[in-house]
Design a protein around this motif. Sequence first.
Motif, short mmCIF file in Angstrom:
data_model
loop_
_atom_site.label_atom_id
_atom_site.label_comp_id
_atom_site.label_asym_id
_atom_site.label_seq_id
_atom_site.Cartn_x
_atom_site.Cartn_y
_atom_site.Cartn_z
N HIS A 96 0.83 -1.21 0.00
CA HIS A 96 0.00 0.00 0.00
C HIS A 96 0.86 1.26 0.00
CE1 HIS A 96 -4.24 -1.06 0.08
NE2 HIS A 96 -3.96 -2.08 0.88
N ARG A 97 1.94 1.25 0.78
CA ARG A 97 2.80 2.44 0.82
C ARG A 97 3.45 2.72 -0.53
NH1 ARG A 97 3.90 0.21 5.85
NH2 ARG A 97 5.81 -0.80 5.11
N GLU A 154 2.00 2.02 -3.28
CA GLU A 154 0.88 2.18 -4.20
C GLU A 154 0.91 1.12 -5.30
OE1 GLU A 154 1.00 6.24 -5.52
OE2 GLU A 154 0.18 6.99 -3.63
N SER A 155 1.23 -0.10 -4.91
CA SER A 155 1.27 -1.21 -5.86
C SER A 155 -0.12 -1.80 -6.05
CB SER A 155 2.21 -2.30 -5.36
OG SER A 155 2.06 -3.49 -6.11
#
Length: 212
Positions: A154-155, A157-158
């Motif tokens: 998530h960090r 943005e995958s």
Amino acid sequence: MIRVWKSARRAPAAAPPYALLSYLMRYPEDGLELAAAEVAALPDGEPREALERFLAASGEDVDSQVRYVATFDMKRSVTPHLTYYEHGDTRRRGVALLRLKRLFREAGLPVADGELPDHLAVILAFAALAPDGYGEAVLAEHRPALELLRGALHRSESPYAHVLDALVAGLPALKSEEHEELVKMAADGPPDEDVGLEPFGPPEAMPTGARR
């Protein structure tokens, strides 16, 4: 679906979409086109919605194989090998891998040559095919690692974060002790090798919760 095992059994009809999740977490040799129909066939709910988000994000003008390598092969903080989060590149990880291989073999599902048993795609394939309780027990043992991987995705943005969202949506909520372990693992990071330790023998116990 990509075959992971030398032998196979059918998953129970009511099982979560472990096989589909396994397919999506593997290196996309055939692209992702084959997954669209299976996602569309899922019942309404968070797993389907999360996987629809994954397919939509993956439809951008980026080669799926290039994206996979950039996501999972470039940074150790985003690895699908779940034992790494707890054990790092230490001998303890080697013992954990041997333990998983033994469990898979005893369940009648030996890992195919060239596969590491702690890869999330392999564990999900095991969950899809193993006797009731085995796959869920393995996932429960590695739940903090799953959350660390999900957070890292998530960090960055995958799109693969949505695959982890689909998986976690079908798992029990984190227990307090699992949350404490997650916080500790996130703060400490993977351990370094403990120099001078005697080699560990392979443990006898299987994951708690597995039912024969």
